[in-house]
Scaffold this active site. Structure first.
Site, PDB file in Angstrom:
ATOM      1  CG  HIS A   1      -0.120   0.311   2.382  1.00  0.00           C
ATOM      2  ND1 HIS A   1       0.466  -0.809   3.100  1.00  0.00           N
ATOM      3  CD2 HIS A   1       0.046   1.249   3.434  1.00  0.00           C
ATOM      4  CE1 HIS A   1       1.080  -0.247   4.314  1.00  0.00           C
ATOM      5  NE2 HIS A   1       0.671   0.830   4.372  1.00  0.00           N
TER       6      HIS A   1
HETATM    7  C1  UD1 Z   1      -1.870   4.824   6.652  1.00  0.00           C
HETATM    8  C2  UD1 Z   1      -0.466   5.415   7.204  1.00  0.00           C
HETATM    9  C3  UD1 Z   1       0.560   4.353   6.922  1.00  0.00           C
HETATM   10  C4  UD1 Z   1       0.073   2.943   7.454  1.00  0.00           C
HETATM   11  C5  UD1 Z   1      -1.444   2.526   6.812  1.00  0.00           C
HETATM   12  C6  UD1 Z   1      -1.816   1.499   7.202  1.00  0.00           C
HETATM   13  C7  UD1 Z   1      -0.183   7.794   7.100  1.00  0.00           C
HETATM   14  C8  UD1 Z   1       0.743   8.913   6.565  1.00  0.00           C
HETATM   15  N1  UD1 Z   1       0.047   6.646   6.609  1.00  0.00           N
HETATM   16  O1  UD1 Z   1      -1.748   4.682   5.301  1.00  0.00           O
HETATM   17  O2  UD1 Z   1       1.702   4.784   7.657  1.00  0.00           O
HETATM   18  O3  UD1 Z   1       0.938   2.087   7.037  1.00  0.00           O
HETATM   19  O4  UD1 Z   1      -2.413   3.732   7.266  1.00  0.00           O
HETATM   20  O5  UD1 Z   1      -3.239   1.088   6.678  1.00  0.00           O
HETATM   21  O6  UD1 Z   1      -0.757   8.254   8.040  1.00  0.00           O
HETATM   22  N2  UD1 Z   1      -9.296   4.214   3.470  1.00  0.00           N
HETATM   23  C9  UD1 Z   1     -10.529   3.533   3.357  1.00  0.00           C
HETATM   24  N3  UD1 Z   1     -11.006   3.141   4.756  1.00  0.00           N
HETATM   25  C10 UD1 Z   1     -10.174   3.692   5.687  1.00  0.00           C
HETATM   26  C11 UD1 Z   1      -9.029   4.306   5.682  1.00  0.00           C
HETATM   27  C12 UD1 Z   1      -8.673   4.704   4.379  1.00  0.00           C
HETATM   28  O7  UD1 Z   1     -10.997   3.132   2.368  1.00  0.00           O
HETATM   29  O8  UD1 Z   1     -10.757   3.274   6.681  1.00  0.00           O
HETATM   30  C13 UD1 Z   1      -8.820   4.453   1.879  1.00  0.00           C
HETATM   31  C14 UD1 Z   1      -9.101   5.898   1.602  1.00  0.00           C
HETATM   32  O9  UD1 Z   1      -9.463   5.802   0.034  1.00  0.00           O
HETATM   33  C15 UD1 Z   1      -8.180   6.769   1.794  1.00  0.00           C
HETATM   34  C16 UD1 Z   1      -7.102   5.849   1.599  1.00  0.00           C
HETATM   35  O10 UD1 Z   1      -7.450   4.792   2.037  1.00  0.00           O
HETATM   36  O11 UD1 Z   1      -8.010   7.837   1.063  1.00  0.00           O
HETATM   37  C17 UD1 Z   1      -5.922   6.368   2.237  1.00  0.00           C
HETATM   38  O12 UD1 Z   1      -5.883   6.399   3.804  1.00  0.00           O
HETATM   39  P1  UD1 Z   1      -4.921   7.288   4.448  1.00  0.00           P
HETATM   40  O13 UD1 Z   1      -5.514   6.943   6.204  1.00  0.00           O
HETATM   41  O14 UD1 Z   1      -4.860   8.367   4.305  1.00  0.00           O
HETATM   42  O15 UD1 Z   1      -3.604   6.560   4.337  1.00  0.00           O
HETATM   43  P2  UD1 Z   1      -3.119   4.866   4.333  1.00  0.00           P
HETATM   44  O16 UD1 Z   1      -2.592   4.850   2.838  1.00  0.00           O
HETATM   45  O17 UD1 Z   1      -4.108   4.013   5.079  1.00  0.00           O
END
Ligand code: UD1
Length: 356
Positions: A201
């Protein structure tokens, strides 16, 4: 009683706060009164709620509900809402874990309000500032008053950044605490087919069509020897569709993001893990399962020097070499890392009671 606010926001935070909360609750002297704040960075049931259920984490006192968004939007919204909460409750300490955006945002707010900031899993460095997590680590550690380190490299990195050694303590790995207490719930299964668990990811692997295609080609290579089981992050899943890469994945066994116990059970019974995550490098090391990390760097070097991890970058030839080493058992099959023993959270609470 000292007042402490514990912050969690994203999936890798939950297994780190669980043992800390347990250690606070078990403390006979009741040294801390705690409040738990969920920022809402992760909000899906299988990215958040299931971890609370499985790890017996109490319901948060407040959920800031910030959800997805750009880096700046997430950090800014957490800052505004958390400041309001902290001005109301006024704790002695704010405790943050790991390196996600929630960690950084809470760190800035606490230190600006003059509340002592505790960082658990301090000092890890990938030396790659293109990773959002590296920025979060650097800033959080500079602002922290008390830094708890999970592996020795952390102490060295903090020293180089001129952070006083009086503030830094090597206590071990709280995420391994969660794994140790979950071990009795894991079951060895008899598999007829060797399989590899995959998680991908990182933006550098999953966010452009070119990078993601390269990763899928590497996984195709791995799938010649191992069945691929892939609990897929929502963003990676969306990108495979967005970049029209579905033809590459026909043979892979995709799963929804799994809960903690189910995921650890899958890893426990696997022959190999292929990942770009941070924490999974540590979990596989603890379990003695070979791990191939599709990154050029790691902030957790002990998993390479003393563990089961091989850093290949997203480079097919390196992955083929790594697969060969694994085939011939050419990796540390019984790693033991100091203080990765299930007692890190206890050390943290003991340290705080003694020194603060
Ligand atoms: C975040 C952390 C990363 C960690 C990862 C584990 C930061 C900078 N990154 O990245 O270090 O390894 O979590 O998962 O904080 N989304 C969903 N459902 C959710 C959450 C996210 O669908 O419950 C999707 C959304 O499209 C969102 C994308 O995932 O825009 C990214 O989520 P985000 O929390 O911004 O970052 P991660 O890539 O999950």
């Amino acid at each position: 009683m000292k007042k402490i606010v514990i912050i969690a926001g994203a999936r890798p935070n939950f297994m780190k706060i669980a043992p800390i909360i347990r250690a606070i609750e078990k403390d006979k002297d009741k040294f801390f009164e705690y409040k738990l704040v969920h920022t809402g960075q992760h909000y899906d049931k299988n990215m958040s709620d299931i971890f609370f259920e499985e790890l017996n984490i109490p319901k948060p006192d407040i959920n800031l509900g910030i959800g997805s968004g750009s880096q700046a939007k997430q950090v800014a919204e957490i800052m505004i809402k958390l400041e309001e909460y902290l001005l109301n409750y006024i704790p002695d300490y704010v405790l943050v874990v790991g390196d996600v955006n929630s960690t950084l945002a809470a760190g800035i707010v606490a230190s600006k309000l003059g509340i002592k900031l505790i960082h658990v899993e301090a000092g890890l460095r990938s030396f790659d500032r293109e990773m959002p997590e590296e920025i979060n680590r650097l800033v959080t550690d500079q602002l922290s008053d008390i830094l708890f380190v999970s592996e020795k490299s952390g102490l060295k990195n903090l020293k180089k950044e001129n952070i006083s050694k009086d503030k830094c303590f090597f206590v071990g790995n709280v995420m391994i605490d969660s794994l140790v207490s979950t071990l009795p719930k894991l079951k060895k299964e008899i598999n007829n087919q060797k399989y590899a668990v995959v998680t991908i990811h990182r933006p550098s692997n999953a966010d452009t069509g070119k990078d993601l295609r390269n990763i899928l080609e590497i996984l195709k290579e791995v799938s010649k020897e191992y069945k691929i089981i892939w609990p897929i992050h929502p963003r990676t899943k969306n990108n495979i569709e967005k970049f029209n890469l579905t033809e590459y994945i026909e043979d892979f066994d995709f799963r929804e993001p799994l809960g903690y116990i189910e995921f650890m059970n899958l890893v426990y019974n696997s022959s190999l893990v292929v990942t770009d995550s941070g924490g999974i490098q540590e979990e596989t090391t603890y379990l003695g399962i070979p791990c191939i990390t599709l990154r050029n760097n790691t902030e957790r070097p002990v998993t390479v020097s003393e563990g089961t991890n091989q850093l290949t970058g997203p480079i097919k030839e390196n992955v083929i070499d790594a697969l060969n080493k694994i085939k011939f058992g050419n990796y540390n099959q019984n790693p033991k890392i100091k203080f990765w023993d299930g007692k890190a959270a206890k050390r943290i609470i003991k340290n705080l009671k003694k020194n603060q």
